[in-house]
Structure formats: C-alpha cells, structure tokens
Design a protein around this motif. Structure first.
Motif, PDB file in Angstrom:
ATOM      1  N   VAL A  84     133.437   8.469  24.141  1.00  0.00           N
ATOM      2  CA  VAL A  84     132.176   8.585  23.412  1.00  0.00           C
ATOM      3  C   VAL A  84     131.101   7.706  24.053  1.00  0.00           C
ATOM      4  O   VAL A  84     129.926   8.090  24.100  1.00  0.00           O
ATOM      5  N   LYS A  85     131.471   6.545  24.555  1.00  0.00           N
ATOM      6  CA  LYS A  85     130.494   5.701  25.251  1.00  0.00           C
ATOM      7  C   LYS A  85     129.883   6.452  26.433  1.00  0.00           C
ATOM      8  O   LYS A  85     128.669   6.381  26.663  1.00  0.00           O
TER       9      LYS A  85
ATOM     10  N   VAL B 243     137.303  13.669  17.744  1.00  0.00           N
ATOM     11  CA  VAL B 243     136.011  13.064  17.437  1.00  0.00           C
ATOM     12  C   VAL B 243     134.961  14.161  17.349  1.00  0.00           C
ATOM     13  O   VAL B 243     134.791  14.955  18.282  1.00  0.00           O
TER      14      VAL B 243
ATOM     15  N   GLN C 238     134.812   5.400  11.980  1.00  0.00           N
ATOM     16  CA  GLN C 238     133.983   6.028  13.009  1.00  0.00           C
ATOM     17  C   GLN C 238     134.225   5.402  14.383  1.00  0.00           C
ATOM     18  O   GLN C 238     134.496   4.205  14.506  1.00  0.00           O
ATOM     19  N   ILE C 239     134.126   6.237  15.394  1.00  0.00           N
ATOM     20  CA  ILE C 239     134.230   5.783  16.775  1.00  0.00           C
ATOM     21  C   ILE C 239     132.831   5.835  17.389  1.00  0.00           C
ATOM     22  O   ILE C 239     132.263   6.915  17.566  1.00  0.00           O
ATOM     23  N   GLU C 240     132.268   4.668  17.633  1.00  0.00           N
ATOM     24  CA  GLU C 240     130.921   4.589  18.205  1.00  0.00           C
ATOM     25  C   GLU C 240     129.911   5.387  17.375  1.00  0.00           C
ATOM     26  O   GLU C 240     129.007   6.017  17.909  1.00  0.00           O
TER      27      GLU C 240
ATOM     28  N   GLN D 190     135.995   2.250  33.550  1.00  0.00           N
ATOM     29  CA  GLN D 190     136.634   2.451  32.243  1.00  0.00           C
ATOM     30  C   GLN D 190     138.148   2.601  32.394  1.00  0.00           C
ATOM     31  O   GLN D 190     138.920   2.064  31.594  1.00  0.00           O
TER      32      GLN D 190
ATOM     33  N   THR E 296     137.196   5.943  22.401  1.00  0.00           N
ATOM     34  CA  THR E 296     136.020   5.084  22.328  1.00  0.00           C
ATOM     35  C   THR E 296     135.275   5.079  23.659  1.00  0.00           C
ATOM     36  O   THR E 296     134.037   5.195  23.702  1.00  0.00           O
ATOM     37  N   GLU E 297     136.018   4.985  24.752  1.00  0.00           N
ATOM     38  CA  GLU E 297     135.384   5.014  26.076  1.00  0.00           C
ATOM     39  C   GLU E 297     134.780   6.383  26.359  1.00  0.00           C
ATOM     40  O   GLU E 297     133.722   6.492  26.997  1.00  0.00           O
TER      41      GLU E 297
ATOM     42  N   TYR F  21     130.626   8.002  15.382  1.00  0.00           N
ATOM     43  CA  TYR F  21     130.971   9.421  15.229  1.00  0.00           C
ATOM     44  C   TYR F  21     132.275   9.575  14.445  1.00  0.00           C
ATOM     45  O   TYR F  21     133.228   8.810  14.650  1.00  0.00           O
TER      46      TYR F  21
ATOM     47  N   ARG G 296     142.777   5.980  20.299  1.00  0.00           N
ATOM     48  CA  ARG G 296     141.461   5.551  19.813  1.00  0.00           C
ATOM     49  C   ARG G 296     140.728   4.750  20.886  1.00  0.00           C
ATOM     50  O   ARG G 296     139.518   4.920  21.073  1.00  0.00           O
ATOM     51  N   ASP G 297     141.442   3.876  21.574  1.00  0.00           N
ATOM     52  CA  ASP G 297     140.814   3.085  22.642  1.00  0.00           C
ATOM     53  C   ASP G 297     140.227   3.999  23.722  1.00  0.00           C
ATOM     54  O   ASP G 297     139.109   3.776  24.198  1.00  0.00           O
TER      55      ASP G 297
END
Length: 205
Positions: free
Chosen positions: A198-199, A162, A133-135, A68, A195-196, A137, A191-192
């Motif tokens: 939350v993944k 988040v 939402q991010i993923e 990541q 996103t990782e 959430y 945000r990028d």
C-alpha cells in the motif's frame, strides 16, 4: 510450498468470479466510486481515498521495491509476474526468511468485485478476520483452506485482502516454509508485506 499458495489463490479467485468481472482501471477520482445508497457493500467499509493501480497492474513486480524487499528480510529476490485467475500478480520466493523456501504473492484482483465481495463470502471461507486499517485502507484476512488446516496458523499461510478501491482488492498471500521464523503468525507476515504494498501504491511510483 507453491501448490498450497496456488490452491488458496484459485479458491478465492473462483469465488470472486461468481460475482462477475470488475474493472481494474485505477483512479483517484472519488466521483467514479459507487454511492453507498445504490450499492450493497455487504458490511464492507467503503474506500475513502481510492488508489490508482493501473501502472502496477501492468508491472505487478514493481509493487515491492528492492529496498522494501530488504526491509522485509527478503534480500534481492526477483519477482516473477503472472496473469493469474484473479488478475495480474507477482510472486517472490522468500529464501531469506528461513532454511526452506517461503512464497509471497501479490495479486490485483481485477476479476473480482472488491472488498464487498470478500465480506459477502465470509460465511463460505474457512477463516475471516477483520483487520485494523493498513495505511488508511480497510483490510481483512480471509480465504479458503483445506479442511484439515482450518486456520492460517495451522496451514502456515495467510491471505490479506486490502480494499484500495470499492471495486478492487489487492491480495497479499503468504505461504511459509517449514522452518520460517514467521511460523505461527503468517497473517502478521502477510500484513507486513501488504503494508509495504500500500505504501508503494500511495507513492504512485
């Protein structure tokens, strides 16, 4: 660039502490989440599928995996863990985004009260922006900045919160180096990264 990040984190953490301490123990059992009828969410959306963050609170630097980091163009930089005012955190020095250092910090805000408290304080923050939402959430960009830099773009920094449980926010903070290619869009960069984050939490490993 580190002092700017620290000030932002301290400002948000101090606000969170005013609401009292929340539990940082993660769970996927939605029955433990407060009912809407008994808790004032202050306009914040409820988290429908709470994530278990306990393992990552113990090892916050495991939140972003080497692959990541490379995908975020941060190379093989090593994170440094810390128990900040807000909760367990990890900071990466992003030397791969430009000639001058940038910083990325992820904090599990166990000493706060979740996204609802971020919404409660939106009139206090210098900036507050609801995000898509991010993923899956709910997320907002919001925190306090110095009066002379009232927007993230002017400050070259951004905080993305988040909600991964009703009572827990994962905070991603970005402070950009002067020559970073992401200057002008620090919240996009935050945000990028979020996103990782939350993944990773969704994967659980």
């Amino acid at each position: 660039m580190r002092p700017k990040l620290a000030l932002t984190n301290a400002a948000l953490s101090a606000v969170a502490l005013l609401a009292g301490c929340g539990s940082g123990a993660g769970t996927t059992d939605t029955s433990e989440q407060p009912a809407t009828s008994s808790v004032d969410m202050h306009g914040a959306p409820e988290v429908q599928n709470p994530l278990d963050t306990k393992a990552f609170q113990q090892k916050p630097c495991a939140t972003l995996k080497p692959a990541q980091l490379r995908g975020l163009k941060m190379g093989d930089t090593k994170g440094e863990s810390d128990d900040s005012t807000g909760g367990p955190s990890c900071t990466w020095t992003d030397r791969f985004a430009g000639p001058s250092d940038s910083t990325v910090q992820v904090t599990y805000m166990v000493n706060g009260a979740g996204l609802k408290h971020v919404y409660q304080q939106k009139d206090v923050f210098e900036y507050f922006r609801e995000l898509s939402q991010i993923e899956g959430y709910p997320a907002v960009a919001g925190s306090s900045l110095a009066p002379q830099t009232p927007t993230p773009e002017e400050a070259g920094s951004c905080d993305v919160n988040v909600g991964v449980k009703n009572d827990l926010v994962v905070l991603t903070q970005i402070t950009l180096g002067d020559d970073s290619p992401y200057q002008g869009d620090p919240c996009g960069r935050a945000r990028d990264v979020a996103t990782e984050v939350v993944k990773t939490l969704k994967a659980g490993t």
